[in-house]
Design an enzyme around this catalytic site. Structure first.
Site, PDB file in Angstrom:
ATOM      1  CG  HIS A  96       9.667  25.579 -10.466  1.00 27.84           C
ATOM      2  ND1 HIS A  96      10.153  25.189 -11.692  1.00 27.84           N
ATOM      3  CD2 HIS A  96       9.075  26.788 -10.690  1.00 27.84           C
ATOM      4  CE1 HIS A  96       9.891  26.116 -12.596  1.00 27.84           C
ATOM      5  NE2 HIS A  96       9.216  27.092 -12.008  1.00 27.84           N
ATOM      6  CD  GLU A  97       6.206  28.371  -8.909  1.00 29.85           C
ATOM      7  OE1 GLU A  97       6.672  29.530  -8.884  1.00 29.85           O
ATOM      8  OE2 GLU A  97       5.745  27.841  -9.937  1.00 29.85           O
TER       9      GLU A  97
ATOM     10  CG  HIS B  82      10.553  31.110 -10.148  1.00 31.53           C
ATOM     11  ND1 HIS B  82      11.335  31.261 -11.274  1.00 31.53           N
ATOM     12  CD2 HIS B  82       9.490  30.353 -10.536  1.00 31.53           C
ATOM     13  CE1 HIS B  82      10.774  30.632 -12.293  1.00 31.53           C
ATOM     14  NE2 HIS B  82       9.659  30.070 -11.863  1.00 31.53           N
TER      15      HIS B  82
ATOM     16  CD  GLU C  56       9.308  29.438 -15.501  1.00 34.58           C
ATOM     17  OE1 GLU C  56       9.266  28.461 -14.717  1.00 34.58           O
ATOM     18  OE2 GLU C  56       8.792  30.533 -15.236  1.00 34.58           O
TER      19      GLU C  56
END
Length: 728
Positions: free
Chosen positions: A450-451, A455, A507
């Protein structure tokens, strides 16, 4: 009786955020550096009180005075004499712990108000009998006058944070509406002013016409520039027929304390890069310059692999109803070398994994700037809440050209998401043991993806001020088959373009990337998972996302048709996408539980994840990225809003399901954090018990050297602007 969603239960989980072992391994210089960074973070964290609600500063100051004069145990003995039961006093302790944990009386995760779960007249009687009242009667009465009623009020507008009639916010004066926020953003963009460290106050000018005051956070109150200031923007402007005045000095005494402690930390900086970083941060907090903070962030990115990691400033825009202003936060943490090694392997694999994402290479960054990715044990996290992972900085131009860092907060992950089997809701019995076994390992994988690749992926198409594009004119939009028709103009950002939907949309995109790549065997092997264990980790990761989509309904307000939490809206959207995929892949069946109350059961067909599930996420994720890349706000909003709708129509009856979720919800955990104190040539580490009393005591002792001065500053700042919300 108060609706349960507006109170914190007496049995709420409270865990110690343990960092003592890691802190002991630091050198004396590293300990001093961490100490002063922590001081800067804690002082700055008090800003959040002023960013949350008009009454939050007064509630905080009242609690500090009560518990400083008498500890939780002693005050509990007094409570019995005014008729407060042990259960009611525990409710008060939990409420106080909640205010400290959220830095205000609204939940950081969900933005709903929480009120004390004991009668108002009993709490007032306790306050009036307290030692604090006996010592400073007029001051305590004044505080109660400000917050005593508002602390308990659940008028419709005060139930949640929001703009205009939809809720309370102190990022804007109470008379501002969405149209004012939109106008202000256009003005800020036209002048190249970042909204991150600002608030907006709408007043009447001397001519009786509206005057919009844009107030920047800074220690300096003087609006005149110093000789060295190159990006000074204070002044009066005419824009679109309206008058704007840019001033600075918001939160001035708190910004001064932040800068002073960063100056002290500078004396213990490990490298010239860290010194340069701190100098820019100090300039930013002194003058209000976001450009200085961006320069500091560039140095921070270049500071690879530090033993003590930190970041500080106006960072996340989740709680600004318009989505542009940053909430203050600061964290200080110590690197966990074992887990960091896994994340380093993931970074090394990133350039092989990025091409697997479902969009053309032209929609990916031209060069993947390998970031620092570390697992950290948090020493200090000041602000309204503590996340599990972070990808920062949030400045689009820096992320696209200089890079970013990823951090996973290991000691948060270790305790934040653990639960007991009997409290585990909405899963089939055969899934529960598997879920408990693999929940944390699967979440480590998801956070990493996810990070780093969520992103950290994707390009923004931009036209600079010279008219030059950062993409080729031959690029085709894969969703339409046509040439590119939209992009970001100079000065526009992701947040300013997509505004109210930006945070949740992003997100959701990052969560989808995690789901999409967690089936990759190379990824799973990096985290130590092979064979059937790897299959179980991937399954539990998808199952967790589906369950989170159901749990997310807690954070939707039917009355205003508004989502109150970006991540949970994102997970509900993903649930909708997977339900829409059909073929029995995901089901949510509403039932009656063994206790005779409404219940629900989720099923996920693990044999179809790689086919039905992946096809659905692939298609949806590509749309999210294409609309983001091309600044196609209209298509992006339409897509995201349609999946965010919560209705009670068949077959899912989400509004009815929401009632069940509220009935069976488990309160979010709170964390007790340590304090550090300089004694002689050493830094002492002070831990507290994992309880409401321990959490309270940690805050009572946090600002011992100047707590009364700080409390006076907070009251002064709150009173100065209090009239801005008189009619709310």
């Amino acid at each position: 009786m108060v609706d349960s969603q507006y109170i914190l239960p007496n049995d709420v989980g409270i865990s110690l955020l343990d960092c003592q072992g890691a802190f002991r391994l630091l050198s004396t210089e590293e300990k001093l550096y961490a100490h002063y960074l922590s001081r800067a973070s804690w002082y700055g964290g008090l800003v959040v009180l002023l960013q949350t609600s008009p009454e939050s500063p007064a509630i905080y100051v009242l609690l500090q005075k009560l518990f400083r004069a008498q500890g939780p145990s002693e005050l509990g003995g007094l409570a019995a004499t005014v008729g407060i039961t042990p259960e009611e006093y525990q409710a008060f302790l939990v409420y106080a712990a909640g205010v400290y944990s959220n830095m205000g009386n609204y939940k950081s995760f969900g933005d709903t108000k929480f009120v004390p779960n004991l009668p108002q007249e009993k709490l007032k009687a306790l306050v009036w009998k307290s030692a604090a009242y006996q010592q400073k009667r007029e001051e305590v009465e004044s505080l109660w006058k400000v917050c005593g009623q508002l602390m308990y009020s659940l008028d419709d507008r005060q139930k949640q944070l929001g703009l205009g009639a939809k809720g309370i916010t102190t990022y804007f004066s109470g008379n501002c509406e969405l149209k004012d926020a939109e106008l202000a953003q256009k003005f800020l963009d036209s002048k190249g002013i970042s909204a991150y460290n600002t608030r907006l106050f709408k007043t009447a000018g001397t001519d009786g016409k509206p005057l919009y005051e844009v107030r920047q956070a800074s220690a300096v109150k003087d609006d005149e520039p110093s000789k060295s200031e190159k990006d000074h923007k204070c002044g009066v402007y005419q824009f679109d027929g309206e008058t704007f005045q840019v001033v600075r000095g918001d939160y001035s005494p708190l910004m001064k304390k932040v800068a002073e402690n960063l100056e002290k930390a500078k004396s213990h900086a490990a490298t010239p890069t860290v010194t340069a970083m701190l100098e820019q941060y100090i300039r930013s907090f002194n003058t209000g310059s976001i450009e200085a903070h961006k320069e500091g962030s560039k140095h921070w990115i270049k500071d690879a692999g530090p033993i003590v990691e930190s970041y500080i400033g106006f960072i996340e825009s989740y709680r600004d109803p318009y989505g542009s202003r940053g909430e203050f936060e600061g964290f200080v943490a110590v690197v966990n070398k074992d887990m960091s090694a896994k994340f380093a392997q993931l970074v090394e694999s990133a350039e092989r994994l990025l091409p697997e994402l479902p969009w053309p290479k032209e929609f990916e960054k031209d060069i993947f700037l390998k970031p620092d990715f570390t697992s950290l044990d948090v020493l200090t996290f000041a602000g309204s809440g503590i996340p599990a992972g972070i990808n920062i900085p949030n400045y689009d131009d820096i992320r696209q050209t200089v890079g970013f860092k990823n951090v996973s907060l290991g000691n948060v992950l270790a305790v934040a998401y653990s639960t007991q089997k009997e409290k585990l809701t909405f899963l089939q019995e055969e899934d529960k043991d598997l879920y408990i076994k693999w929940r944390n390992p699967s979440f480590e994988v998801q956070v990493g993806l996810h990070e780093l690749l969520g992103h950290g992926s994707g390009k923004l198409f931009v036209q600079d001020k010279q008219g030059k594009f950062n993409f080729d004119s031959s690029v085709v939009n894969p969703e339409t088959g046509e040439m590119i028709k939209s992009w970001y103009n100079h000065g526009e950002t992701w947040d300013s373009k997509f505004s109210t939907v930006a945070s949740s949309y992003e997100e959701c995109r990052a969560e989808c990337v995690g789901m999409y790549l967690c089936l990759n065997r190379e990824v799973l092997k990096i985290f130590g998972h092979d064979g059937t264990d790897a299959d179980d980790v991937a399954y539990v990761n998808w199952l967790t996302m589906v369950r989170a989509g159901v749990l997310g309904l807690e954070f939707y307000t039917p009355e205003s048709q508004k989502w109150r939490q970006a991540h949970m809206q994102a997970r509900f959207v993903i649930l909708r996408v997977l339900l829409e995929a059909g073929q029995g892949f995901v089901t949510v069946r509403q039932t009656t539980g063994a206790d005779g109350k409404p219940d629900a059961v989720i099923t996920l067909d693990r044999t179809k994840i790689a086919t039905v599930g992946m096809a659905a996420i692939k298609s949806f994720l590509r749309k999210l990225q294409v609309y983001k890349t091309t600044a196609d706000v209209e298509s992006g909003r339409a897509l995201y809003s349609s999946y965010s709708e919560v209705t009670d129509s068949d077959p899912y009856r989400f509004l009815t399901l929401r009632d069940t979720v509220l009935l069976r919800k488990e309160a979010r955990k709170m964390f007790v954090q340590a304090n550090t104190r300089v004694e002689g040539d050493d830094v002492h580490f002070v831990n507290y018990e994992a309880s409401a009393s321990g959490l309270i005591q940690s805050f009572v002792e946090r600002f011992g050297e100047d707590d009364e001065r700080l409390e006076w500053n907070l009251q002064e700042l709150a009173v100065r602007d209090g009239h801005s919300w008189n009619n709310v």
